[in-house]
Design a protein around this motif. Structure first.
Motif, PDB file in Angstrom:
ATOM      1  N   LEU A  73      28.824  39.670  52.103  1.00  0.00           N
ATOM      2  CA  LEU A  73      29.382  40.498  51.031  1.00  0.00           C
ATOM      3  C   LEU A  73      28.699  41.863  50.990  1.00  0.00           C
ATOM      4  CD1 LEU A  73      29.732  37.826  48.240  1.00  0.00           C
ATOM      5  CD2 LEU A  73      31.549  39.413  48.880  1.00  0.00           C
ATOM      6  N   LYS A  74      27.395  41.842  51.150  1.00  0.00           N
ATOM      7  CA  LYS A  74      26.630  43.089  51.127  1.00  0.00           C
ATOM      8  C   LYS A  74      27.074  44.013  52.263  1.00  0.00           C
ATOM      9  CE  LYS A  74      21.799  44.690  51.387  1.00  0.00           C
ATOM     10  NZ  LYS A  74      20.400  44.251  51.607  1.00  0.00           N
ATOM     11  N   GLU A  75      27.246  43.447  53.462  1.00  0.00           N
ATOM     12  CA  GLU A  75      27.676  44.239  54.613  1.00  0.00           C
ATOM     13  C   GLU A  75      29.110  44.713  54.450  1.00  0.00           C
ATOM     14  OE1 GLU A  75      24.817  41.988  57.904  1.00  0.00           O
ATOM     15  OE2 GLU A  75      26.843  41.252  57.488  1.00  0.00           O
ATOM     16  N   ILE A  76      29.965  43.854  53.896  1.00  0.00           N
ATOM     17  CA  ILE A  76      31.365  44.230  53.658  1.00  0.00           C
ATOM     18  C   ILE A  76      31.433  45.459  52.759  1.00  0.00           C
ATOM     19  CG2 ILE A  76      33.494  43.507  52.496  1.00  0.00           C
ATOM     20  CD1 ILE A  76      32.797  40.616  53.489  1.00  0.00           C
ATOM     21  N   ASP A 129      33.974  24.053  56.833  1.00  0.00           N
ATOM     22  CA  ASP A 129      35.080  24.975  56.601  1.00  0.00           C
ATOM     23  C   ASP A 129      34.722  25.990  55.517  1.00  0.00           C
ATOM     24  OD1 ASP A 129      36.588  23.707  58.491  1.00  0.00           O
ATOM     25  OD2 ASP A 129      37.710  22.486  57.083  1.00  0.00           O
ATOM     26  N   LEU A 130      35.245  27.186  55.686  1.00  0.00           N
ATOM     27  CA  LEU A 130      34.996  28.264  54.733  1.00  0.00           C
ATOM     28  C   LEU A 130      35.792  28.029  53.447  1.00  0.00           C
ATOM     29  CD1 LEU A 130      33.898  31.132  54.084  1.00  0.00           C
ATOM     30  CD2 LEU A 130      35.926  32.040  55.245  1.00  0.00           C
ATOM     31  N   ALA A 131      35.129  28.186  52.301  1.00  0.00           N
ATOM     32  CA  ALA A 131      35.801  28.134  51.002  1.00  0.00           C
ATOM     33  C   ALA A 131      35.107  29.129  50.085  1.00  0.00           C
ATOM     34  CB  ALA A 131      35.756  26.734  50.405  1.00  0.00           C
ATOM     35  N   ALA A 132      35.768  30.261  49.843  1.00  0.00           N
ATOM     36  CA  ALA A 132      35.155  31.343  49.056  1.00  0.00           C
ATOM     37  C   ALA A 132      35.880  31.542  47.736  1.00  0.00           C
ATOM     38  CB  ALA A 132      35.157  32.633  49.865  1.00  0.00           C
ATOM     39  N   ILE A 133      36.548  30.496  47.246  1.00  0.00           N
ATOM     40  CA  ILE A 133      37.349  30.662  46.032  1.00  0.00           C
ATOM     41  C   ILE A 133      36.494  31.071  44.842  1.00  0.00           C
ATOM     42  CG2 ILE A 133      37.279  28.197  45.418  1.00  0.00           C
ATOM     43  CD1 ILE A 133      40.266  28.618  44.514  1.00  0.00           C
ATOM     44  N   ASP A 134      35.252  30.619  44.783  1.00  0.00           N
ATOM     45  CA  ASP A 134      34.380  30.995  43.668  1.00  0.00           C
ATOM     46  C   ASP A 134      33.788  32.388  43.848  1.00  0.00           C
ATOM     47  OD1 ASP A 134      33.031  29.832  45.849  1.00  0.00           O
ATOM     48  OD2 ASP A 134      31.229  29.545  44.655  1.00  0.00           O
ATOM     49  N   LEU A 135      34.011  33.005  45.017  1.00  0.00           N
ATOM     50  CA  LEU A 135      33.497  34.356  45.277  1.00  0.00           C
ATOM     51  C   LEU A 135      34.577  35.425  45.137  1.00  0.00           C
ATOM     52  CD1 LEU A 135      31.266  33.727  48.442  1.00  0.00           C
ATOM     53  CD2 LEU A 135      30.604  33.648  46.033  1.00  0.00           C
ATOM     54  N   VAL A 136      35.753  35.032  44.656  1.00  0.00           N
ATOM     55  CA  VAL A 136      36.865  35.992  44.551  1.00  0.00           C
ATOM     56  C   VAL A 136      36.464  37.258  43.791  1.00  0.00           C
ATOM     57  CG1 VAL A 136      39.108  36.345  43.425  1.00  0.00           C
ATOM     58  CG2 VAL A 136      38.787  34.411  44.965  1.00  0.00           C
ATOM     59  N   PRO A 137      35.822  37.160  42.615  1.00  0.00           N
ATOM     60  CA  PRO A 137      35.437  38.397  41.919  1.00  0.00           C
ATOM     61  C   PRO A 137      34.515  39.280  42.752  1.00  0.00           C
ATOM     62  CG  PRO A 137      35.295  36.522  40.429  1.00  0.00           C
ATOM     63  CD  PRO A 137      35.513  35.966  41.806  1.00  0.00           C
ATOM     64  N   GLU A 138      33.528  38.668  43.410  1.00  0.00           N
ATOM     65  CA  GLU A 138      32.585  39.453  44.212  1.00  0.00           C
ATOM     66  C   GLU A 138      33.266  40.101  45.414  1.00  0.00           C
ATOM     67  OE1 GLU A 138      28.581  37.445  44.750  1.00  0.00           O
ATOM     68  OE2 GLU A 138      29.669  35.862  43.696  1.00  0.00           O
ATOM     69  N   LEU A 139      34.213  39.402  46.008  1.00  0.00           N
ATOM     70  CA  LEU A 139      34.935  39.961  47.151  1.00  0.00           C
ATOM     71  C   LEU A 139      35.774  41.165  46.734  1.00  0.00           C
ATOM     72  CD1 LEU A 139      35.926  36.554  48.712  1.00  0.00           C
ATOM     73  CD2 LEU A 139      34.767  38.362  49.998  1.00  0.00           C
ATOM     74  N   ILE A 140      36.454  41.049  45.604  1.00  0.00           N
ATOM     75  CA  ILE A 140      37.262  42.175  45.113  1.00  0.00           C
ATOM     76  C   ILE A 140      36.365  43.381  44.847  1.00  0.00           C
ATOM     77  CG2 ILE A 140      38.697  42.993  43.187  1.00  0.00           C
ATOM     78  CD1 ILE A 140      39.800  40.104  42.964  1.00  0.00           C
ATOM     79  N   GLU A 141      35.233  43.129  44.207  1.00  0.00           N
ATOM     80  CA  GLU A 141      34.340  44.230  43.844  1.00  0.00           C
ATOM     81  C   GLU A 141      33.583  44.786  45.060  1.00  0.00           C
ATOM     82  OE1 GLU A 141      32.171  42.569  40.542  1.00  0.00           O
ATOM     83  OE2 GLU A 141      34.046  42.376  39.405  1.00  0.00           O
ATOM     84  N   ALA A 142      33.541  44.019  46.142  1.00  0.00           N
ATOM     85  CA  ALA A 142      32.933  44.520  47.387  1.00  0.00           C
ATOM     86  C   ALA A 142      33.901  45.408  48.163  1.00  0.00           C
ATOM     87  CB  ALA A 142      32.484  43.358  48.266  1.00  0.00           C
ATOM     88  N   GLY A 143      35.169  45.459  47.727  1.00  0.00           N
ATOM     89  CA  GLY A 143      36.141  46.336  48.373  1.00  0.00           C
ATOM     90  C   GLY A 143      37.122  45.642  49.286  1.00  0.00           C
ATOM     91  N   VAL A 144      37.141  44.305  49.273  1.00  0.00           N
ATOM     92  CA  VAL A 144      38.116  43.565  50.090  1.00  0.00           C
ATOM     93  C   VAL A 144      39.507  43.759  49.503  1.00  0.00           C
ATOM     94  CG1 VAL A 144      38.832  41.288  50.900  1.00  0.00           C
ATOM     95  CG2 VAL A 144      36.403  41.879  50.812  1.00  0.00           C
ATOM     96  N   THR A 145      40.461  44.155  50.327  1.00  0.00           N
ATOM     97  CA  THR A 145      41.817  44.369  49.827  1.00  0.00           C
ATOM     98  C   THR A 145      42.790  43.275  50.262  1.00  0.00           C
ATOM     99  OG1 THR A 145      42.194  45.811  51.735  1.00  0.00           O
ATOM    100  CG2 THR A 145      41.623  46.878  49.657  1.00  0.00           C
ATOM    101  N   TYR A 185      44.145  30.172  45.370  1.00  0.00           N
ATOM    102  CA  TYR A 185      43.609  31.539  45.450  1.00  0.00           C
ATOM    103  C   TYR A 185      44.450  32.515  44.622  1.00  0.00           C
ATOM    104  CZ  TYR A 185      39.921  30.371  48.716  1.00  0.00           C
ATOM    105  OH  TYR A 185      38.772  29.847  49.275  1.00  0.00           O
ATOM    106  N   ARG A 186      45.765  32.262  44.539  1.00  0.00           N
ATOM    107  CA  ARG A 186      46.609  33.087  43.673  1.00  0.00           C
ATOM    108  C   ARG A 186      46.111  33.016  42.230  1.00  0.00           C
ATOM    109  NH1 ARG A 186      49.054  36.907  44.867  1.00  0.00           N
ATOM    110  NH2 ARG A 186      47.580  37.689  43.357  1.00  0.00           N
ATOM    111  N   ALA A 187      45.812  31.794  41.787  1.00  0.00           N
ATOM    112  CA  ALA A 187      45.331  31.604  40.420  1.00  0.00           C
ATOM    113  C   ALA A 187      43.972  32.268  40.215  1.00  0.00           C
ATOM    114  CB  ALA A 187      45.254  30.112  40.096  1.00  0.00           C
ATOM    115  N   ALA A 188      43.100  32.186  41.219  1.00  0.00           N
ATOM    116  CA  ALA A 188      41.763  32.781  41.098  1.00  0.00           C
ATOM    117  C   ALA A 188      41.845  34.307  41.006  1.00  0.00           C
ATOM    118  CB  ALA A 188      40.901  32.364  42.282  1.00  0.00           C
ATOM    119  N   ILE A 189      42.704  34.912  41.814  1.00  0.00           N
ATOM    120  CA  ILE A 189      42.884  36.371  41.770  1.00  0.00           C
ATOM    121  C   ILE A 189      43.478  36.783  40.427  1.00  0.00           C
ATOM    122  CG2 ILE A 189      44.164  38.304  42.774  1.00  0.00           C
ATOM    123  CD1 ILE A 189      43.891  36.797  45.506  1.00  0.00           C
TER     124      ILE A 189
END
Length: 830
Positions: free
Chosen positions: A152-155, A228-244, A265-269
């Motif tokens: 996230l930091k690098e992103i 397996d990757l599961a980042a559903i709980d990181l949705v806020p951090e990903l948005i704020e890191a600039g992921v579009t 993921y739709r619900a999380a966003i």
């Protein structure tokens, strides 16, 4: 809007391997879908679509306001360039919203065909730094898909510096190797991961060999198989890191999987933009695990943690962990449950060895203290009764783990979302009605989400009303009858401008409504228009330059090897060391013997690693062997201060003449052909380019996996990453022994990344005469752990072959006879 970010700026991108998955994605809230056609995509095993279906696919997606991206994320060989051109032209005609591309030669071809057709840089491009993003900008890429190893930091750093939309994987299977840098399938079976034919060698069991001895690992055998990757709980951090763009992996998965993951993921966003801080519920996580899970991890998003990346005891999806067996009864199994279970669910008993047949089947009954329990149960001791023909109770043991592998009720609920005759989504309209006596009624319909407008006029003029004149209420009643269509109309979105009491037949209002819907649908499904030029894909084939004496180069991985090679008649040396502090010594050592030397960059370039690139330049080598586009951009942008010749290595994945041309235009002195090319593909490439600018690796241990996952840290240290592992790589040598008995060395680079090298040398010596005729300018021999005398012997053999004193077959046979593991002909084999 939240924190300056709008909901419509965030894209949820779903996979689709077939029509059912496509519908499941749309029905459950995807903003975009990525899919492949029968050729040229990185999921050759998926059902995939056909090129002829492109117009239908795009019409369906655009009807619902969903974008469609075609995956073209493989290397394109020389004899496929015309087919590639045909597919790109078909994408342009069908209105595909973008192609996801790995091959930079293909990027060049697309830009020759169309200056404005959107291109996305695939994760297979191995883009992991701001410099790698900058490298793509002259080619007009709309966005890049970052490597799954970026935190996230690098992103955030990449986004702030490079300012290009970023797509990030948020859910699904993780490759242990960097995408675009895995050569295992190619080495072992001729099935290249860069061609969509991954054989999943990372999911196989391996023995850990430490300093020549097997380390006892208990039931941990899957040393390269990530969770397996599961980042559903990181949705806020990903948005704020600039992921579009939030990308879900899974073109080989079921439509139920797509429906499940997309909806979660739709619900999380949506929760984020509604200002709700609620994390995903336990039920959400269990349902995600149920669709597919090898265990969940954040991957590298929270930084490197080698202890959490893999489990090591199984390589396949397990589903939901239920608990452990406490007792095996006569007709049932007593289990301590800590997750919900009901009749009809599928379960499996895990005895710790997934290579053996495992007992499992459907739950027939659930009992508590001998009495049947109806409905769902969890948390407590329960007797699970299985079908008599499903399970051999004698093979189940106390302590076995129990997993729920299937939930029919969940699958049924998920299927209902896309197996329906109703539209998956509806879109709001705004309607304005204008009427004057003796004139035609004019109704303007605005599709608010697509920004389309159509005006429909009545076929007959308005007359004065004697009774029941047109009113807002009557107009709304008729014009809002949009059931079964994609549109809806609220009363407040209907406005009228009527001059007096007017009348028009209800049947005419209905006709006007149907015509408006038809026109709006046509506008929604109309493909975007891109520029398209017809080009000759081979118009830019350069003239051949004669080669009087081709170079013989040697890549060394220790100072001892450098000194040995420098004493031969080799023309050029490369140093590729684990410790960068040795590079100045390597340069001095080579120069002492009068040999020019190049230094290799790391294969991966992260945002904080420019210091290593600067150190390489300060070592004053005669060239730099560039292994990634981030490093290439770094040196290109500093040409005035660092005027050192640049040579492109195999990891740039050069597979066709357009890729050669692109990199030479960027300033490379020569480029190394991709390891994905077999002999025929290599000949095809050499025939369509100036072969004097090509370097062919003719002898080496193939670097199979290149991974952020550190085997040394994971299994030889209590630490989690390079900051606390104690550097076991400096005092031990590790290899991975496969099922056939070969031990594949694992080496660490300056960035603490691991490369797993093939145990067996490979040689392309038999093809030397063919390459010489084609005018190849440089031949490379690579060493791994060879002793100095062996280095001299190998170089001498290849030099004699280049002079024509011995045949290539003699070289290969000699090497095979003197190497206890033997030598394969490697990736060059036909």
């Amino acid at each position: 809007m939240r924190n300056g970010i709008k909901r419509e700026d965030i894209e949820l991108l779903a996979p689709a391997g077939n029509w059912e998955c496509l519908r499941a994605a749309v029905a459950n809230g995807a903003n975009a879908v990525y899919f492949g056609v029968e050729k040229f995509n990185a999921r050759a095993r998926a059902e995939n679509f056909h090129m002829s279906e492109l117009p239908e696919i795009m019409s369906f997606l655009h009807m619902y306001g969903v974008k469609g991206f075609l995956t073209f994320n493989i290397l394109v060989f020389e004899d496929e360039m015309k087919e590639a051109q045909e597919l790109i032209e078909a994408c342009i005609d069908a209105g595909v919203d973008a192609v996801i591309v790995q091959d930079l030669g293909l990027v060049k071809l697309i830009r020759e065909i169309s200056p404005d057709f959107p291109i996305h840089g695939s994760t297979q491009m191995t883009i992991t730094s701001p410099e790698a993003v900058e490298f793509t900008k002259p080619f007009g890429l709309e966005r890049v898909v970052l490597g799954r190893e970026n935190s996230l930091k690098e992103i955030k750093v990449i986004g702030e510096k490079a300012k290009l939309p970023m797509e990030v994987f948020v859910h699904g299977a993780l490759c242990v190797s960097y995408s675009g840098q895995c050569l295992t399938s190619e080495m072992w079976g001729g099935r290249s991961a860069n061609r969509g034919e991954c054989a999943q060698a990372c999911r196989l069991p391996y023995d850990l060999i430490v300093d020549g001895m097997q380390k006892e690992m208990g039931n941990v055998a899957y040393l390269l198989s990530p969770k397996d990757l599961a980042a559903i709980d990181l949705v806020p951090e990903l948005i704020e890191a600039g992921v579009t763009s939030f990308k879900i992996e899974g073109r080989l998965k079921s439509p139920e999987y797509v429906a499940n993951v997309v909806s979660k993921y739709r619900a999380a966003i949506d929760r984020y933009f509604a200002g709700e801080e609620a994390a995903p519920s336990e039920q959400d996580i269990r349902e995600l695990q149920q669709s597919f899970s090898r265990g969940f991890t954040h991957g590298f998003l929270k930084g490197t943690n080698n202890k959490t990346l893999l489990d090591g005891t199984f390589p396949k999806s397990r589903g939901v962990y239920l608990g452990t067996v406490k007792k095996v009864l006569k007709h049932a199994v007593l289990v301590e449950l800590n997750a919900p279970l009901k009749r009809g669910d599928g379960i499996v008993f895990d005895a710790g060895d997934p290579t053996q047949k495992e007992e499992g089947g459907r739950v027939y009954d659930i009992l508590s203290r001998g009495k049947k329990v109806e409905g769902e149960v969890e948390n407590g001791l329960y007797e699970i009764v299985m079908g008599r023909n499903d399970v051999n109770l004698q093979r189940i043991n106390v302590g076995d783990r129990v997993w729920k592998t299937n939930d029919p009720e969940l699958d049924k609920r998920l299927r209902k979302t896309f197996e329906t005759d109703k539209p998956y989504r509806t879109f709001p309209l705004a309607v304005h009605v204008v009427g004057r006596l003796g004139e035609k009624l004019s109704v303007t319909w605005v599709d608010k989400t697509a920004d389309h407008a159509v005006t429909v006029k009545s076929e007959m003029p308005l007359e004065a009303a004697l009774k029941r004149p047109l009113t807002s209420e009557l107009l709304y009643e008729q014009l809002s009858r949009l059931g079964g269509t994609l549109f809806s109309l609220n009363a407040q979105d209907l406005t009228t401008d009527l001059d007096g009491d007017l009348i028009l037949p209800v049947s005419e209002l209905n006709r006007m409504r149907r015509e408006a819907v038809e026109q709006l649908l046509h506008l929604r499904t109309k493909p975007p228009v891109y520029q398209k030029r017809h080009v000759d894909v081979y118009a830019d084939v350069p003239a051949k330059q004669p080669v009087d004496k081709p170079l013989l180069t040697a890549l060394c991985r220790s100072l001892e090897q450098v000194e040995a090679a420098a004493q031969t008649d080799v023309d050029f040396l490369y140093a590729d060391f684990e410790f960068v502090k040795q590079y100045p010594d390597a340069v001095k050592l080579a120069h002492r013997y009068g040999k020019p030397i190049g230094i290799a960059t790391m294969r991966i370039h992260m945002p904080d690693e420019n210091g290593v690139l600067a150190l390489i330049a300060r070592s004053k080598p005669d060239a730099i062997l560039v292994r990634n586009t981030g490093a290439l951009y770094y040196y290109m942008s500093r040409r005035g201060e660092m005027d050192i010749p640049l040579i492109g290595d195999f990891s740039l994945n050069v597979a066709n003449h357009k890729a050669v041309s692109l990199f030479l235009e960027c300033g490379l002195k020569r480029v190394t052909a991709s390891y994905d090319l077999n002999i025929q593909q290599m000949v095809d490439l050499l025939g369509k380019t100036d072969a004097s600018k090509i370097e062919v690796v003719i002898h080496q241990h193939l670097p199979m996996f290149h991974t952020e996952h550190c085997v040394y840290c994971t299994f030889l240290s209590p630490g989690t990453d390079h900051t606390n592992c104690g550097q076991p790589c400096e005092s031990h040598r590790v290899s991975l022994r496969d099922r056939v008995g070969f031990s594949h060395p694992v080496r660490v680079d300056t960035g603490c990344r691991n490369t797993v090298y093939n145990a067996i040398d490979q040689s392309g010596a038999e093809y030397l005469n063919e390459f010489i005729k084609l005018g190849v300018g440089s031949y490379r021999v690579e060493f791994l752990e060879e002793e100095p005398e062996r280095v001299k012997e190998v170089i001498d053999l290849y030099r004699r072959a280049l002079r024509g004193e011995v045949s290539g077959t003699h070289v290969w046979r000699t090497l095979k006879a003197t190497n206890q593991l033997g030598v394969t002909r490697g990736q060059l084999t036909k």
